[in-house]
Design a protein around this motif. Structure first.
Motif, PDB file in Angstrom:
ATOM      1  N   SER A  50      26.459 -66.149  25.525  1.00 22.57           N
ATOM      2  CA  SER A  50      26.888 -65.645  26.828  1.00 22.57           C
ATOM      3  C   SER A  50      28.130 -64.781  26.698  1.00 22.57           C
ATOM      4  CB  SER A  50      27.189 -66.820  27.763  1.00 22.57           C
ATOM      5  OG  SER A  50      28.349 -67.511  27.327  1.00 22.57           O
ATOM      6  N   ASN A  51      28.401 -63.998  27.723  1.00 25.88           N
ATOM      7  CA  ASN A  51      29.637 -63.207  27.757  1.00 25.88           C
ATOM      8  C   ASN A  51      30.857 -64.121  27.739  1.00 25.88           C
ATOM      9  OD1 ASN A  51      28.328 -60.719  27.831  1.00 25.88           O
ATOM     10  ND2 ASN A  51      28.147 -60.764  30.067  1.00 25.88           N
ATOM     11  N   ARG A  52      30.723 -65.289  28.386  1.00 23.32           N
ATOM     12  CA  ARG A  52      31.843 -66.241  28.386  1.00 23.32           C
ATOM     13  C   ARG A  52      32.154 -66.721  26.973  1.00 23.32           C
ATOM     14  NH1 ARG A  52      29.782 -70.334  32.961  1.00 23.32           N
ATOM     15  NH2 ARG A  52      27.938 -70.098  31.654  1.00 23.32           N
ATOM     16  N   ARG A  81      33.922 -64.036  25.110  1.00 18.08           N
ATOM     17  CA  ARG A  81      35.314 -63.893  25.559  1.00 18.08           C
ATOM     18  C   ARG A  81      36.188 -64.992  24.969  1.00 18.08           C
ATOM     19  NH1 ARG A  81      37.925 -66.235  29.648  1.00 18.08           N
ATOM     20  NH2 ARG A  81      35.998 -67.001  30.598  1.00 18.08           N
ATOM     21  N   LEU A  82      35.732 -66.239  25.050  1.00 18.05           N
ATOM     22  CA  LEU A  82      36.527 -67.344  24.528  1.00 18.05           C
ATOM     23  C   LEU A  82      36.678 -67.264  23.020  1.00 18.05           C
ATOM     24  CD1 LEU A  82      35.356 -70.470  26.569  1.00 18.05           C
ATOM     25  CD2 LEU A  82      37.578 -69.350  26.641  1.00 18.05           C
ATOM     26  N   ALA A 118      38.041 -68.129  40.815  1.00 18.66           N
ATOM     27  CA  ALA A 118      38.074 -67.122  39.761  1.00 18.66           C
ATOM     28  C   ALA A 118      38.617 -65.808  40.315  1.00 18.66           C
ATOM     29  CB  ALA A 118      36.670 -66.915  39.195  1.00 18.66           C
ATOM     30  N   GLU A 175      41.281 -69.360  30.425  1.00 16.22           N
ATOM     31  CA  GLU A 175      40.153 -69.448  29.511  1.00 16.22           C
ATOM     32  C   GLU A 175      38.849 -69.812  30.201  1.00 16.22           C
ATOM     33  OE1 GLU A 175      41.812 -70.407  25.036  1.00 16.22           O
ATOM     34  OE2 GLU A 175      41.377 -72.088  26.362  1.00 16.22           O
ATOM     35  N   ARG A 176      38.856 -70.854  31.015  1.00 10.88           N
ATOM     36  CA  ARG A 176      37.599 -71.345  31.592  1.00 10.88           C
ATOM     37  C   ARG A 176      37.512 -71.111  33.101  1.00 10.88           C
ATOM     38  NH1 ARG A 176      35.141 -76.576  29.537  1.00 10.88           N
ATOM     39  NH2 ARG A 176      36.537 -77.602  31.001  1.00 10.88           N
ATOM     40  N   ALA A 207      39.094 -68.757  34.758  1.00  9.65           N
ATOM     41  CA  ALA A 207      39.246 -67.320  35.057  1.00  9.65           C
ATOM     42  C   ALA A 207      40.274 -67.065  36.152  1.00  9.65           C
ATOM     43  CB  ALA A 207      37.900 -66.706  35.432  1.00  9.65           C
TER      44      ALA A 207
END
Length: 347
Positions: free
Chosen positions: A16-18, A21-22, A137, A157-158, A160
């Motif tokens: 995923s994009n998440r 990112r992380l 977010a 981080e989570r 947003a």
């Protein structure tokens, strides 16, 4: 593209994009703490190893804690209490023990209700869940800087939530009596600047005592900050993880738990953990106190994901209930810390 580039692109498409990112935005403290742990300095065994100057570690009570935690009344497995599912907010035994501990050491005897406490696996988990509960977010949270760096990542981080600084300046630039002095006017000005741009400020995070400055903010200043945030309907999260580590002569720390008549009790939240005052970062015990029933329900859900093992809960409860001249007596904290401070000053 080369084979390695193709493989990297395929991997990127598989997550995923998440996750991307992380995985690509690991903060400096976490990244280099991990590297340091794998190659830690030792005077004889690893003299070319790394000395970690980025993580605050309290080693003052190591011998006392080792002795206390190895006694027969610790880590006792009981089938009815520890084998099956339990209240993920923290066991009743631990929340009762925390209630008494906070009443003795933080609130000046004011009741701290066990049902308004939620235990999670460390203060980082507490911050992460409070970010989710207090903000949406894209909302903004504010904190005075310089500050402990994980405050930014805990919110961003989570959940947003965009953590932004309220810059505290050297006294020559700010025209103040001391460096990096926190002023209510600076916080209010920052809030109004952002709101004028159509931004929603959802939370203000205050570390008291402050890390890394070591400043201890007096009740009148904290109360003024609470009033400003109440006017703007902003949640205030006060991290007091160093509350019992204040030993400077003439400096007195007052916990927000001891305050009368909070301007907005439903938007005022207290956080503490065992990592600093006890030096028990490995236990992963953090706790949130809130009077807001909806926030508490949200944190209850978070406990399913970030709860602490019931046997560890009950062991910590036993530790916190060890009053008098036990490990959690204020006299024990003060004696050990002041001895250490004296050794430093002697050098």
């Amino acid at each position: 593209m080369s084979n390695s580039q193709n493989e990297l692109e395929e991997l990127r498409n598989a997550v995923s994009n998440r996750a991307m990112r992380l995985g690509s935005e690991q903060d400096l403290l976490t990244k280099y703490a991990s590297i340091s742990m794998r190659n830690s300095y030792h005077e004889t065994h690893n003299p070319k190893g790394i000395v970690n100057l980025g993580t605050s570690v309290n080693r003052l009570m190591e011998s006392e804690l080792q002795e206390r935690l190895n006694r027969p009344d610790m880590f006792i497995f009981k089938t009815k209490d520890h084998q099956h599912y339990f209240d993920f907010r923290g066991t009743a035994l631990l929340r009762e023990a925390l209630s008494g501990f906070f009443s003795r050491h933080f609130s000046g005897g004011k009741p701290v209700m066990p049902d308004q406490l939620v235990v999670m696996n460390g203060v980082t988990a507490c911050m992460d869940n409070l970010a989710f509960a207090c903000c949406d977010a894209g909302d903004i949270a504010l904190t005075p800087t310089p500050v402990y760096g994980r405050i930014f990542t805990d919110f961003q981080e989570r959940s947003a939530v965009k953590m932004m600084p309220v810059h505290l300046l050297p006294k020559k630039e700010a025209g103040t009596e001391k460096d990096f002095e926190l002023a209510v006017e600076a916080v209010e000005r920052r809030i109004e600047e952002l709101e004028a741009k159509g931004k929603k400020v959802g939370a203000f995070v205050l570390l008291n005592p402050q890390n890394p400055l070591g400043d201890v903010y007096p009740p009148h200043l904290v109360m003024d900050l609470l009033k400003i945030c109440a006017q703007h309907k902003i949640h205030v999260i006060i991290d007091e993880i160093y509350a019992l580590s204040v030993h400077a002569e003439g400096v007195h720390f007052s916990s927000v738990l001891s305050y009368d008549d909070l301007p907005d009790p439903n938007r005022t939240h207290f956080v503490w953990g065992l990592a600093k005052d006890f030096g028990l970062a490995g236990m992963r015990i953090g706790v949130v106190y809130s009077r807001n029933p909806i926030i508490l329900k949200c944190l209850d859900v978070g406990g399913i994901y970030q709860g602490v093992a019931s046997i560890l809960d009950d062991t910590v409860a036993e530790l916190l209930n060890d009053t008098g001249e036990g490990i959690t007596s204020r006299a024990k904290f003060d004696k050990k810390s002041l001895t250490f401070v004296g050794l430093i000053e002697a050098k």
